[in-house]
Design a protein around this motif. Structure first.
Motif, PDB file in Angstrom:
ATOM      1  N   HIS A  21       4.526 -12.136  24.598  1.00  0.00           N
ATOM      2  CA  HIS A  21       4.652 -11.570  23.250  1.00  0.00           C
ATOM      3  C   HIS A  21       6.000 -11.872  22.567  1.00  0.00           C
ATOM      4  N   ILE A  22       6.902 -12.539  23.246  1.00  0.00           N
ATOM      5  CA  ILE A  22       8.243 -12.803  22.684  1.00  0.00           C
ATOM      6  C   ILE A  22       8.155 -13.647  21.412  1.00  0.00           C
ATOM      7  N   ALA A  23       7.325 -14.671  21.390  1.00  0.00           N
ATOM      8  CA  ALA A  23       7.209 -15.524  20.203  1.00  0.00           C
ATOM      9  C   ALA A  23       6.727 -14.716  18.995  1.00  0.00           C
ATOM     10  N   SER A  24       5.765 -13.802  19.209  1.00  0.00           N
ATOM     11  CA  SER A  24       5.265 -12.959  18.115  1.00  0.00           C
ATOM     12  C   SER A  24       6.365 -12.025  17.604  1.00  0.00           C
ATOM     13  N   LEU A  25       7.131 -11.471  18.523  1.00  0.00           N
ATOM     14  CA  LEU A  25       8.241 -10.587  18.130  1.00  0.00           C
ATOM     15  C   LEU A  25       9.271 -11.344  17.293  1.00  0.00           C
ATOM     16  N   ARG A  26       9.570 -12.576  17.703  1.00  0.00           N
ATOM     17  CA  ARG A  26      10.535 -13.388  16.961  1.00  0.00           C
ATOM     18  C   ARG A  26      10.045 -13.693  15.548  1.00  0.00           C
ATOM     19  N   ARG A  27       8.771 -14.083  15.439  1.00  0.00           N
ATOM     20  CA  ARG A  27       8.214 -14.384  14.108  1.00  0.00           C
ATOM     21  C   ARG A  27       8.290 -13.166  13.204  1.00  0.00           C
ATOM     22  N   TYR A  28       7.911 -12.021  13.736  1.00  0.00           N
ATOM     23  CA  TYR A  28       7.931 -10.791  12.937  1.00  0.00           C
ATOM     24  C   TYR A  28       9.367 -10.425  12.541  1.00  0.00           C
ATOM     25  N   ALA A  29      10.291 -10.544  13.475  1.00  0.00           N
ATOM     26  CA  ALA A  29      11.695 -10.212  13.196  1.00  0.00           C
ATOM     27  C   ALA A  29      12.284 -11.146  12.141  1.00  0.00           C
ATOM     28  N   ARG A  30      11.951 -12.445  12.224  1.00  0.00           N
ATOM     29  CA  ARG A  30      12.457 -13.398  11.213  1.00  0.00           C
ATOM     30  C   ARG A  30      11.889 -13.080   9.841  1.00  0.00           C
ATOM     31  N   ALA A  31      10.616 -12.753   9.786  1.00  0.00           N
ATOM     32  CA  ALA A  31       9.994 -12.398   8.507  1.00  0.00           C
ATOM     33  C   ALA A  31      10.590 -11.104   7.962  1.00  0.00           C
ATOM     34  N   LEU A  32      10.907 -10.201   8.840  1.00  0.00           N
ATOM     35  CA  LEU A  32      11.459  -8.909   8.444  1.00  0.00           C
ATOM     36  C   LEU A  32      12.890  -9.038   7.932  1.00  0.00           C
ATOM     37  N   LEU A  33      13.707  -9.785   8.640  1.00  0.00           N
ATOM     38  CA  LEU A  33      15.141  -9.861   8.324  1.00  0.00           C
ATOM     39  C   LEU A  33      15.544 -11.074   7.499  1.00  0.00           C
ATOM     40  N   ARG A  34      14.753 -12.136   7.551  1.00  0.00           N
ATOM     41  CA  ARG A  34      15.054 -13.375   6.820  1.00  0.00           C
ATOM     42  C   ARG A  34      16.400 -13.982   7.194  1.00  0.00           C
ATOM     43  N   ASN A  35      16.772 -13.757   8.427  1.00  0.00           N
ATOM     44  CA  ASN A  35      18.017 -14.307   8.959  1.00  0.00           C
ATOM     45  C   ASN A  35      17.790 -14.558  10.442  1.00  0.00           C
ATOM     46  N   ARG A  36      17.873 -15.798  10.836  1.00  0.00           N
ATOM     47  CA  ARG A  36      17.535 -16.181  12.211  1.00  0.00           C
ATOM     48  C   ARG A  36      18.407 -15.480  13.247  1.00  0.00           C
ATOM     49  N   THR A  37      19.693 -15.438  13.008  1.00  0.00           N
ATOM     50  CA  THR A  37      20.618 -14.830  13.964  1.00  0.00           C
ATOM     51  C   THR A  37      20.359 -13.338  14.109  1.00  0.00           C
ATOM     52  N   ASP A  38      20.218 -12.653  12.971  1.00  0.00           N
ATOM     53  CA  ASP A  38      19.943 -11.218  13.015  1.00  0.00           C
ATOM     54  C   ASP A  38      18.597 -10.941  13.675  1.00  0.00           C
ATOM     55  N   ALA A  39      17.614 -11.799  13.423  1.00  0.00           N
ATOM     56  CA  ALA A  39      16.294 -11.631  14.024  1.00  0.00           C
ATOM     57  C   ALA A  39      16.372 -11.786  15.544  1.00  0.00           C
ATOM     58  N   GLU A  40      17.127 -12.775  15.999  1.00  0.00           N
ATOM     59  CA  GLU A  40      17.281 -12.965  17.451  1.00  0.00           C
ATOM     60  C   GLU A  40      17.955 -11.752  18.081  1.00  0.00           C
ATOM     61  N   ASP A  41      18.960 -11.203  17.404  1.00  0.00           N
ATOM     62  CA  ASP A  41      19.641 -10.008  17.905  1.00  0.00           C
ATOM     63  C   ASP A  41      18.679  -8.827  17.977  1.00  0.00           C
ATOM     64  N   LEU A  42      17.843  -8.685  16.956  1.00  0.00           N
ATOM     65  CA  LEU A  42      16.876  -7.593  16.925  1.00  0.00           C
ATOM     66  C   LEU A  42      15.875  -7.721  18.071  1.00  0.00           C
ATOM     67  N   VAL A  43      15.332  -8.910  18.289  1.00  0.00           N
ATOM     68  CA  VAL A  43      14.376  -9.139  19.377  1.00  0.00           C
ATOM     69  C   VAL A  43      15.049  -8.871  20.722  1.00  0.00           C
ATOM     70  N   GLN A  44      16.277  -9.347  20.866  1.00  0.00           N
ATOM     71  CA  GLN A  44      17.012  -9.138  22.125  1.00  0.00           C
ATOM     72  C   GLN A  44      17.171  -7.649  22.405  1.00  0.00           C
TER      73      GLN A  44
END
Length: 169
Positions: A11-34
């Motif tokens: 499910h990690i890939a799905s979490l990343r996609r959702y986080a990127r769509a939510l935050l619109r910032n790759r770095t912040d999205a990666e931090d959120l998923v982590q």
């Protein structure tokens, strides 16, 4: 790797996609998923086997995001000090203070009549006729006292190597 870890990894890939769509910032999205994955692993014992792991992970991700938004709203924006350093630094004013002190000493050394006229005209911005009326002297006397005061201050500052006075009328 445990069964939980293998299921989580799917499910990690799905979490990343959702986080990127939510935050619109790759770095912040990666931090959120982590952060969400860290919490999920730490609370793996609270997950009930046979329930929807994906929904559980998305709930954790959502809650982490909400907490981060609240936290940012509760405190001012963080700014990198290096980016605003030039606006935080106040230029040195020692030279201005020394010049002002020298000017005040030169004015203090003037005879009282000249000092009064100079301060009323230069500092207070009064017109010659107003100063004449205030001091009870003719306007010509005001003009001559002012001229002598300015010249004395100029000479004193020139002897000390300071800046020159600008003319004020």
């Amino acid at each position: 790797m445990s069964n939980f870890g293998v299921e989580l990894e799917v499910h990690i890939a799905s979490l990343r996609r959702y986080a990127r769509a939510l935050l619109r910032n790759r770095t912040d999205a990666e931090d959120l998923v982590q952060e969400a994955l860290t919490r999920a692993v730490a609370r793996a014992d609270s997950f009930k086997a046979g329930t929807n792991l994906r929904a559980w992970l998305f709930t954790i991700l959502h809650n982490v995001h909400v907490n981060q938004v609240r936290s940012k709203a509760a405190r001012p924006d963080e700014v990198d000090v290096d980016s605003v350093e030039s606006r935080l630094v106040t230029p040195a004013r020692q030279e201005e203070r020394v010049e002002a002190r020298e000017m005040m000493r030169a004015i203090d050394d003037l005879p009282e009549e000249q000092r009064k006229v100079l301060l009323l005209v230069a500092l207070e911005g009064l017109k010659y006729d107003e100063v004449a009326e205030l001091l009870g002297v003719p306007i010509g006397t005001v003009m001559s006292r002012l001229s002598r005061a300015r010249e004395a201050v100029r000479a004193k500052l020139a002897n000390e190597g300071s800046t020159t006075l600008r003319r004020v009328k």
